[in-house]
Design a protein around this motif. Structure first.
Motif, short mmCIF file in Angstrom:
data_model
loop_
_atom_site.label_atom_id
_atom_site.label_comp_id
_atom_site.label_asym_id
_atom_site.label_seq_id
_atom_site.Cartn_x
_atom_site.Cartn_y
_atom_site.Cartn_z
N MET A 73 0.85 -1.18 0.00
CA MET A 73 0.00 0.00 0.00
C MET A 73 0.90 1.24 0.00
O MET A 73 1.83 1.34 0.79
CB MET A 73 -0.91 -0.02 1.23
CG MET A 73 -1.73 1.23 1.38
SD MET A 73 -2.71 1.31 2.88
CE MET A 73 -4.19 0.55 2.29
N PRO A 74 0.60 2.22 -0.88
CA PRO A 74 1.40 3.44 -0.91
C PRO A 74 1.26 4.24 0.38
O PRO A 74 0.24 4.17 1.06
CB PRO A 74 0.83 4.22 -2.09
CG PRO A 74 -0.28 3.45 -2.66
CD PRO A 74 -0.45 2.20 -1.87
N GLU A 75 2.31 4.98 0.67
CA GLU A 75 2.32 5.81 1.87
C GLU A 75 1.33 6.97 1.72
O GLU A 75 1.25 7.61 0.67
CB GLU A 75 3.73 6.38 2.08
CG GLU A 75 3.86 7.28 3.27
CD GLU A 75 5.24 7.89 3.39
OE1 GLU A 75 5.46 8.62 4.37
OE2 GLU A 75 6.08 7.65 2.51
N LEU A 76 0.57 7.23 2.77
CA LEU A 76 -0.36 8.36 2.78
C LEU A 76 0.39 9.57 3.33
O LEU A 76 0.60 9.68 4.54
CB LEU A 76 -1.60 8.04 3.63
CG LEU A 76 -2.64 9.15 3.69
CD1 LEU A 76 -3.22 9.44 2.31
CD2 LEU A 76 -3.75 8.79 4.66
N THR A 77 0.78 10.45 2.45
CA THR A 77 1.50 11.65 2.86
C THR A 77 0.51 12.74 3.25
O THR A 77 -0.69 12.64 2.95
CB THR A 77 2.39 12.17 1.72
OG1 THR A 77 1.54 12.58 0.63
CG2 THR A 77 3.37 11.12 1.24
N THR A 78 1.01 13.75 3.89
CA THR A 78 0.18 14.90 4.26
C THR A 78 -0.43 15.52 3.01
O THR A 78 -1.63 15.84 2.97
CB THR A 78 1.00 15.94 5.03
OG1 THR A 78 1.56 15.33 6.19
CG2 THR A 78 0.17 17.14 5.41
N GLU A 79 0.38 15.66 1.98
CA GLU A 79 -0.10 16.27 0.74
C GLU A 79 -1.21 15.42 0.10
O GLU A 79 -2.23 15.96 -0.36
CB GLU A 79 1.06 16.43 -0.23
CG GLU A 79 0.72 17.23 -1.46
CD GLU A 79 1.92 17.46 -2.35
OE1 GLU A 79 1.70 17.74 -3.53
OE2 GLU A 79 3.06 17.36 -1.89
#
Length: 67
Positions: free
Chosen positions: A1-7
């Motif tokens: 799963m891709p990282e959930l960044t703030t952006e």
């Protein structure tokens, strides 16, 4: 799963707020006196996303200087 960044999270929130505006949602985020709805909140979240982008850019610049 891709990282959930703030952006990325802010992009999701912006899309949700835009959908609320498009659908004439009556969601109020604070109280009946100030009536902060999606339309009032959207510019602030957009600015937060821009700030997160700028911070990430500055961090990358700093990292390249120390490498």
């Amino acid at each position: 799963m891709p990282e959930l960044t703030t952006e990325t999270a802010l992009n999701i929130l912006i899309s949700w707020l835009q959908d609320n505006i498009y659908c004439d949602s009556e969601i109020i985020f604070d109280n009946d006196e100030d009536n902060t709805d999606s339309a009032k909140l959207l510019p602030w979240i957009g600015q937060a996303r821009n700030d997160a982008r700028n911070l990430r850019h500055l961090q990358l610049l700093q990292q390249t200087r120390t490498d």
